[in-house]
Scaffold this active site. Structure first.
Site, PDB file in Angstrom:
ATOM      1  N   CYS A 144     -15.391   1.737   9.603  1.00 26.48           N
ATOM      2  CA  CYS A 144     -14.800   0.388   9.466  1.00 26.48           C
ATOM      3  C   CYS A 144     -14.839  -0.431  10.749  1.00 26.48           C
ATOM      4  O   CYS A 144     -14.717  -1.656  10.706  1.00 26.48           O
ATOM      5  CB  CYS A 144     -13.350   0.479   8.992  1.00 26.48           C
ATOM      6  SG  CYS A 144     -13.156   1.269   7.401  1.00 26.48           S
ATOM      7  N   HIS A 176      -8.407  -5.608  11.182  1.00 23.19           N
ATOM      8  CA  HIS A 176      -8.988  -4.875  10.063  1.00 23.19           C
ATOM      9  C   HIS A 176      -7.964  -4.862   8.935  1.00 23.19           C
ATOM     10  O   HIS A 176      -6.758  -4.797   9.190  1.00 23.19           O
ATOM     11  CB  HIS A 176      -9.331  -3.442  10.510  1.00 23.19           C
ATOM     12  CG  HIS A 176      -9.964  -2.641   9.406  1.00 23.19           C
ATOM     13  ND1 HIS A 176     -11.031  -3.110   8.674  1.00 23.19           N
ATOM     14  CD2 HIS A 176      -9.673  -1.419   8.890  1.00 23.19           C
ATOM     15  CE1 HIS A 176     -11.361  -2.218   7.767  1.00 23.19           C
ATOM     16  NE2 HIS A 176     -10.558  -1.184   7.871  1.00 23.19           N
ATOM     17  N   ASN A 199     -10.360  -3.569   1.294  1.00 28.32           N
ATOM     18  CA  ASN A 199     -10.946  -3.090   2.549  1.00 28.32           C
ATOM     19  C   ASN A 199     -12.468  -3.063   2.403  1.00 28.32           C
ATOM     20  O   ASN A 199     -13.003  -2.234   1.672  1.00 28.32           O
ATOM     21  CB  ASN A 199     -10.389  -1.691   2.842  1.00 28.32           C
ATOM     22  CG  ASN A 199     -10.950  -1.080   4.112  1.00 28.32           C
ATOM     23  OD1 ASN A 199     -11.814  -1.663   4.762  1.00 28.32           O
ATOM     24  ND2 ASN A 199     -10.464   0.095   4.462  1.00 28.32           N
TER      25      ASN A 199
HETATM   26  O1  UT7 Z   1     -10.251   1.916   6.817  1.00 31.34           O
HETATM   27  C1  UT7 Z   1      -9.746   3.241   6.680  1.00 31.34           C
HETATM   28  C2  UT7 Z   1      -9.394   3.486   5.263  1.00 31.34           C
HETATM   29  N1  UT7 Z   1      -8.183   4.215   5.058  1.00 31.34           N
HETATM   30  C3  UT7 Z   1      -6.972   3.673   4.858  1.00 31.34           C
HETATM   31  O2  UT7 Z   1      -6.775   2.542   5.038  1.00 31.34           O
HETATM   32  C4  UT7 Z   1      -5.835   4.546   4.364  1.00 31.34           C
HETATM   33  C5  UT7 Z   1      -4.522   4.249   4.947  1.00 31.34           C
HETATM   34  N2  UT7 Z   1      -3.504   4.712   4.037  1.00 31.34           N
HETATM   35  C6  UT7 Z   1      -2.961   3.936   3.085  1.00 31.34           C
HETATM   36  O3  UT7 Z   1      -3.289   2.764   3.004  1.00 31.34           O
HETATM   37  C7  UT7 Z   1      -1.905   4.519   2.193  1.00 31.34           C
HETATM   38  O4  UT7 Z   1      -1.529   5.802   2.654  1.00 31.34           O
HETATM   39  C8  UT7 Z   1      -2.370   4.611   0.700  1.00 31.34           C
HETATM   40  C9  UT7 Z   1      -2.463   3.207   0.102  1.00 31.34           C
HETATM   41  C10 UT7 Z   1      -3.724   5.286   0.625  1.00 31.34           C
HETATM   42  C11 UT7 Z   1      -1.365   5.387  -0.121  1.00 31.34           C
HETATM   43  O5  UT7 Z   1      -0.085   4.787  -0.031  1.00 31.34           O
HETATM   44  P1  UT7 Z   1       1.210   5.700   0.197  1.00 31.34           P
HETATM   45  O6  UT7 Z   1       2.362   4.808   0.177  1.00 31.34           O
HETATM   46  O7  UT7 Z   1       0.958   6.482   1.473  1.00 31.34           O
HETATM   47  O8  UT7 Z   1       1.213   6.612  -1.077  1.00 31.34           O
HETATM   48  P2  UT7 Z   1       1.177   8.197  -1.181  1.00 31.34           P
HETATM   49  O9  UT7 Z   1      -0.147   8.708  -0.734  1.00 31.34           O
HETATM   50  O10 UT7 Z   1       2.410   8.731  -0.533  1.00 31.34           O
HETATM   51  O11 UT7 Z   1       1.300   8.413  -2.732  1.00 31.34           O
HETATM   52  C12 UT7 Z   1       2.505   8.130  -3.431  1.00 31.34           C
HETATM   53  C13 UT7 Z   1       2.313   8.447  -4.897  1.00 31.34           C
HETATM   54  C14 UT7 Z   1       1.685   9.804  -5.154  1.00 31.34           C
HETATM   55  O12 UT7 Z   1       2.299  10.345  -6.324  1.00 31.34           O
HETATM   56  P3  UT7 Z   1       3.464  11.446  -6.220  1.00 31.34           P
HETATM   57  O13 UT7 Z   1       2.841  12.595  -5.475  1.00 31.34           O
HETATM   58  O14 UT7 Z   1       4.564  10.775  -5.450  1.00 31.34           O
HETATM   59  O15 UT7 Z   1       3.770  11.728  -7.640  1.00 31.34           O
HETATM   60  C15 UT7 Z   1       0.245   9.502  -5.448  1.00 31.34           C
HETATM   61  O16 UT7 Z   1      -0.364  10.469  -6.285  1.00 31.34           O
HETATM   62  O17 UT7 Z   1       1.412   7.490  -5.473  1.00 31.34           O
HETATM   63  C16 UT7 Z   1       0.364   8.194  -6.170  1.00 31.34           C
HETATM   64  N3  UT7 Z   1      -0.859   7.384  -6.095  1.00 31.34           N
HETATM   65  C17 UT7 Z   1      -1.128   6.411  -7.000  1.00 31.34           C
HETATM   66  N4  UT7 Z   1      -0.454   5.962  -8.069  1.00 31.34           N
HETATM   67  C18 UT7 Z   1      -0.997   4.928  -8.760  1.00 31.34           C
HETATM   68  C19 UT7 Z   1      -1.859   7.441  -5.198  1.00 31.34           C
HETATM   69  N5  UT7 Z   1      -2.796   6.522  -5.468  1.00 31.34           N
HETATM   70  C20 UT7 Z   1      -2.357   5.867  -6.593  1.00 31.34           C
HETATM   71  C21 UT7 Z   1      -2.880   4.792  -7.365  1.00 31.34           C
HETATM   72  N6  UT7 Z   1      -2.159   4.361  -8.413  1.00 31.34           N
HETATM   73  N7  UT7 Z   1      -4.043   4.181  -7.051  1.00 31.34           N
END
Ligand code: UT7
Length: 376
Positions: A111, A249, A279
């Protein structure tokens, strides 16, 4: 010493829009979840190769600078999604532009590829190796996205933008930057299935599985961009209150808000595109920069901060001084080929091809080479 002023800018967004509702037709997700956790509503899906998007953005940047393509000495193509590995993509853009007097190289720091490319090209302009450079940030992620993985597939989109750098006696362009890499966390963002390590495993290119530790990337991104910003500002003797605009970014609205808070920059000074494009990896910062100019948010003589992070995990932050001109000298007639399909139709085509390959069922094995270990 001369400087590398940014004198031209142009973007190219593919027209097909993939909404959160489109994603919810095949993923267990919702508009509410995606919007509240990331700030994203929609992203673009390309119907053309990456070099086509890059060339249209570049033609627009050249027209904006009033520069002929034959006056380019260097093309830097920042991306982690090459249409082909060999020949490189910068040479493909060179052909489309007719920029026959330019050197051409690709830079891949995921990125941050545009921003690392901006550093490399600015250094070459300042040292007199080249006078006029084109720096592109472009990404075509949709063909190798692991669409069934909701942890990643809701986050990314396709797009391109480019800037022209020209040698200048005025103190313009990159005033100071910091480049870094949390290599100990490189496994937190890995696309398995692209590269020589997967040869001889019967893996077709683009038949990918993504390793993606969102929370760890989130933590490192905030820390990395905040630290890089502090170092970049210190390097050029600029204080936070002298920053007129932050063009970061855009991987997640919550990440941007945290970085702005650490840096002491109010959100009113932050330019956002994450809601409309998600992104776009290397294309994100230059597209946002172009749109900030189009929206009149870049004033003559402005000081702009551009923090970024990406796979590697590379981090960086750039302090840029703008010149007097904030409007294009000319407009290019360049356009992408017309598109007849919806974004969801294109994504469903990719999903059907991937599932025919059986990537998710088979899984991708570890690299087949022996592992080399070096002493600390
Ligand atoms: O340029 C580099 C690219 N990388 C990034 O930018 C990643 C940076 N990270 C993030 O932006 C965030 O960590 C995410 C958006 C990827 C995830 O957000 P979060 O608030 O950290 O969520 P989480 O990973 O803690 O997941 C919370 C819940 C989980 O369910 P349980 O285990 O609590 O039941 C996930 O399985 O949300 C679930 N989940 C979803 N639910 C609906 C994960 N993805 C999704 C989805 N829709 N797309």
């Amino acid at each position: 010493m001369s400087h590398a002023a940014i004198t031209g800018w142009g973007k190219c967004l593919p027209p097909a829009v993939l909404s959160n509702a489109d994603l919810a037709t095949f993923l267990d997700t919702s508009d509410e979840w995606i919007l509240s956790r990331t700030g994203m509503r929609e992203r673009r899906i390309s119907h053309v190769p990456a070099i086509d998007m890059a060339a249209v953005a570049s033609a627009r940047a050249l027209a904006c600078a009033g520069l002929d393509s034959k006056d380019l000495d260097l093309i830097v193509y920042g991306s982690c999604s090459s249409d082909e590995q060999v020949p490189n993509s910068a040479s493909g853009v060179q052909v489309l532009l007719g920029a026959r007097n330019a050197g051409a190289m690709d830079i891949n720091t995921a990125c941050t590829s545009f921003l690392y490319g901006l550093s490399a090209a600015s250094a070459m302009v300042r040292s007199g190796v080249v006078r006029n450079a084109l720096v592109i940030g472009v990404e075509l992620i949709s063909p190798y996205m692991d669409w069934e993985n909701r942890n990643v597939s809701v986050l990314f989109g396709d797009g391109a933008a480019a800037v022209i750098l020209q040698s200048s006696e005025s103190e313009l362009g990159v005033l100071g930057e910091h480049l870094g890499c949390f290599a100990d966390a490189r496994q937190t963002l890995r696309v398995r299935g692209m590269g020589c390590s997967y040869a001889n495993q019967g893996v077709q290119y683009g038949d990918t599985l993504w390793d993606f530790d969102g929370q760890e990337i989130f933590r490192r991104a905030v820390k990395g961009m905040a630290q890089a910003t502090e170092k970049a500002l210190a390097r050029c003797g600029i204080t936070t209150d002298q920053i007129d605009l932050m063009v970061p970014h855009q991987a997640n609205l919550r990440i941007i808000e945290s970085v702005a808070k650490y840096a002491g920059i109010p959100m009113s000074k932050v330019f956002l595109t994450v809601e409309r494009y998600g992104n776009m990896s290397a294309a994100t910062v230059p597209v946002a920069l172009v749109e900030a100019l189009e929206a009149g948010r870049v004033k003559p003589g402005a000081t702009i901060l551009m923090p970024g992070f990406g796979g590697g995990l590379t981090v960086c932050s750039h302090v840029v001084r703008w010149g007097d001109r904030v409007t294009p000298l000319g407009l290019s007639p360049a356009e992408l080929a017309p598109n007849a399909r919806t974004a969801l139709e294109m994504v469903n085509d990719i999903r059907a091809r991937r599932s025919a390959h059986g990537a998710s069922e088979r899984g991708l094995m570890a690299p087949r080479f022996a592992e080399t270990r070096l002493a600390d």
